[in-house]
Design a protein around this motif. Sequence first.
Motif, mmCIF file in Angstrom:
data_model
loop_
_atom_site.group_PDB
_atom_site.id
_atom_site.type_symbol
_atom_site.label_atom_id
_atom_site.label_comp_id
_atom_site.label_asym_id
_atom_site.label_seq_id
_atom_site.Cartn_x
_atom_site.Cartn_y
_atom_site.Cartn_z
ATOM 1 N N CYS A 12 14.785 117.487 24.608
ATOM 2 C CA CYS A 12 14.375 116.954 25.916
ATOM 3 C C CYS A 12 14.951 117.790 27.051
ATOM 4 O O CYS A 12 14.265 118.062 28.040
ATOM 5 N N ALA A 13 16.205 118.185 26.925
ATOM 6 C CA ALA A 13 16.788 119.054 27.939
ATOM 7 C C ALA A 13 16.075 120.399 27.962
ATOM 8 O O ALA A 13 15.882 120.990 29.038
ATOM 9 N N ALA A 14 15.678 120.886 26.798
ATOM 10 C CA ALA A 14 14.987 122.179 26.724
ATOM 11 C C ALA A 14 13.655 122.146 27.467
ATOM 12 O O ALA A 14 13.256 123.148 28.083
ATOM 13 N N LYS A 15 12.966 121.020 27.416
ATOM 14 C CA LYS A 15 11.720 120.881 28.188
ATOM 15 C C LYS A 15 11.971 121.128 29.664
ATOM 16 O O LYS A 15 11.231 121.866 30.334
ATOM 17 N N VAL A 16 13.008 120.494 30.180
ATOM 18 C CA VAL A 16 13.304 120.594 31.610
ATOM 19 C C VAL A 16 13.756 122.008 31.960
ATOM 20 O O VAL A 16 13.339 122.562 32.985
ATOM 21 N N ARG A 17 14.595 122.604 31.138
ATOM 22 C CA ARG A 17 15.019 123.986 31.398
ATOM 23 C C ARG A 17 13.817 124.926 31.421
ATOM 24 O O ARG A 17 13.757 125.862 32.233
ATOM 25 N N THR A 18 12.846 124.685 30.552
ATOM 26 C CA THR A 18 11.657 125.537 30.511
ATOM 27 C C THR A 18 10.827 125.363 31.768
ATOM 28 O O THR A 18 10.326 126.350 32.335
ATOM 29 N N ALA A 19 10.658 124.128 32.220
ATOM 30 C CA ALA A 19 9.921 123.893 33.468
ATOM 31 C C ALA A 19 10.618 124.573 34.639
ATOM 32 O O ALA A 19 9.967 125.187 35.499
ATOM 33 N N LEU A 20 11.935 124.498 34.695
ATOM 34 C CA LEU A 20 12.688 125.164 35.759
ATOM 35 C C LEU A 20 12.508 126.682 35.684
ATOM 36 O O LEU A 20 12.387 127.354 36.719
ATOM 37 N N ALA A 183 -4.045 121.394 27.374
ATOM 38 C CA ALA A 183 -4.772 120.656 28.403
ATOM 39 C C ALA A 183 -5.897 121.457 29.039
ATOM 40 O O ALA A 183 -6.504 120.993 30.008
ATOM 41 N N GLY A 184 -6.201 122.630 28.524
ATOM 42 C CA GLY A 184 -7.295 123.413 29.103
ATOM 43 C C GLY A 184 -7.039 124.900 29.063
ATOM 44 O O GLY A 184 -6.461 125.417 28.094
ATOM 45 N N ASP A 185 -7.426 125.597 30.127
ATOM 46 C CA ASP A 185 -7.340 127.046 30.163
ATOM 47 C C ASP A 185 -6.018 127.567 30.699
ATOM 48 O O ASP A 185 -5.816 128.782 30.762
ATOM 49 N N MET A 186 -5.124 126.680 31.126
ATOM 50 C CA MET A 186 -3.847 127.122 31.686
ATOM 51 C C MET A 186 -2.677 126.493 30.947
ATOM 52 O O MET A 186 -2.772 125.378 30.419
ATOM 53 N N PHE A 187 -1.591 127.227 30.879
ATOM 54 C CA PHE A 187 -0.331 126.729 30.344
ATOM 55 C C PHE A 187 0.149 125.602 31.259
ATOM 56 O O PHE A 187 0.228 125.764 32.469
ATOM 57 N N SER A 188 0.447 124.445 30.678
ATOM 58 C CA SER A 188 0.771 123.272 31.498
ATOM 59 C C SER A 188 2.004 122.559 30.964
ATOM 60 O O SER A 188 2.625 122.986 29.972
ATOM 61 N N LEU A 189 2.338 121.449 31.602
ATOM 62 C CA LEU A 189 3.474 120.646 31.159
ATOM 63 C C LEU A 189 3.285 120.106 29.742
ATOM 64 O O LEU A 189 4.270 119.779 29.064
ATOM 65 N N ALA A 190 2.047 120.034 29.283
ATOM 66 C CA ALA A 190 1.825 119.629 27.892
ATOM 67 C C ALA A 190 2.412 120.668 26.942
ATOM 68 O O ALA A 190 3.115 120.324 25.980
ATOM 69 N N ASP A 191 2.147 121.937 27.212
ATOM 70 C CA ASP A 191 2.686 123.011 26.369
ATOM 71 C C ASP A 191 4.194 123.129 26.532
ATOM 72 O O ASP A 191 4.916 123.338 25.557
ATOM 73 N N VAL A 192 4.676 122.964 27.766
ATOM 74 C CA VAL A 192 6.118 122.948 28.023
ATOM 75 C C VAL A 192 6.776 121.861 27.187
ATOM 76 O O VAL A 192 7.814 122.067 26.546
ATOM 77 N N GLY A 193 6.155 120.685 27.175
ATOM 78 C CA GLY A 193 6.743 119.547 26.488
ATOM 79 C C GLY A 193 6.920 119.763 25.003
ATOM 80 O O GLY A 193 7.937 119.353 24.424
ATOM 81 N N TYR A 194 5.948 120.403 24.374
ATOM 82 C CA TYR A 194 6.006 120.564 22.920
ATOM 83 C C TYR A 194 6.741 121.820 22.479
ATOM 84 O O TYR A 194 7.071 121.952 21.285
ATOM 85 N N ALA A 195 7.013 122.742 23.401
ATOM 86 C CA ALA A 195 7.640 124.015 23.022
ATOM 87 C C ALA A 195 8.927 123.831 22.217
ATOM 88 O O ALA A 195 9.087 124.456 21.153
ATOM 89 N N PRO A 196 9.879 123.001 22.655
ATOM 90 C CA PRO A 196 11.110 122.880 21.864
ATOM 91 C C PRO A 196 10.906 122.181 20.526
ATOM 92 O O PRO A 196 11.669 122.419 19.577
ATOM 93 N N TYR A 197 9.895 121.351 20.427
ATOM 94 C CA TYR A 197 9.620 120.672 19.161
ATOM 95 C C TYR A 197 9.075 121.655 18.124
ATOM 96 O O TYR A 197 9.398 121.557 16.934
ATOM 97 N N LEU A 198 8.253 122.586 18.573
ATOM 98 C CA LEU A 198 7.749 123.615 17.669
ATOM 99 C C LEU A 198 8.898 124.427 17.096
ATOM 100 O O LEU A 198 8.943 124.718 15.892
#
Length: 261
Positions: A12-20, A183-198
Amino acid sequence: MITLYHNDMSVCAAKVRTALAEKELKWNGIHLNLRAGDAQKPEYIKLNPNAVVPTFVHDDKTIIESTVICEYIDDTWPEIPLKPLDSWGRAQMRLWTKQLDEGVHAAVGALSFCIAFRHQWLEKSGEDRARWLAGIPQADRRQRSQSILELGLASPYFEPAVRRYEKLFDDFEATLGHRPWLAGDMFSLADVGYAPYLARLRHLGLNILFDRHPLVLGWSQRVASRPSVQDGINRWFNPKYLSLFEEKRAEAKAAVDKILR
């Protein structure tokens, strides 16, 4: 302006660090040692009553829940958007992030603890383990943690967690047959969210999921190659945890493969 209470290996922290990192924002980090009980200390509970990371503080405003924090970041610093520009795309993004909060995160927690993290606690005294369990505010989470701690791969929470990710990867594969990102043609918070889980699933030995889903494999590689993911996730990998994952991976892989085959 920005303070982030986080942990190096917390997904969860990794999601936020990635968004930042995507926003190229500077932040002040306060790292919590979760095994030492930092998140259960009274001064932290005042910030985050759930006794988890991350906690985000901006201009003296405190925000909890990583999905909410990521949306706050995108709303507050919109110059590099992480939400689709159209309402349908934003709805798709939120459907994906909603899944994280409604079961996917709990499933990776179960897998991580059944396979690896329980061994860290088993090395501690019974008193330390009892204190940690008693400090978990939510009764259902406390019960789940105790079962996993005692039973490991034999816990009744293990197989359902594997099955949840099997379903998730099937859904990923179907979606990625129509668009390059969730979520479509652009990298979004959906991809950010799952990145650390992958990344975590790879560490835990669930390679069979990637092997069975070629579109997910390609997408996961695109996600992993982004500089923000390197900065927000990969550079924080704790060598002690990586060694533990490696030590337990073969047993975990055998158990997962048996379930899925």
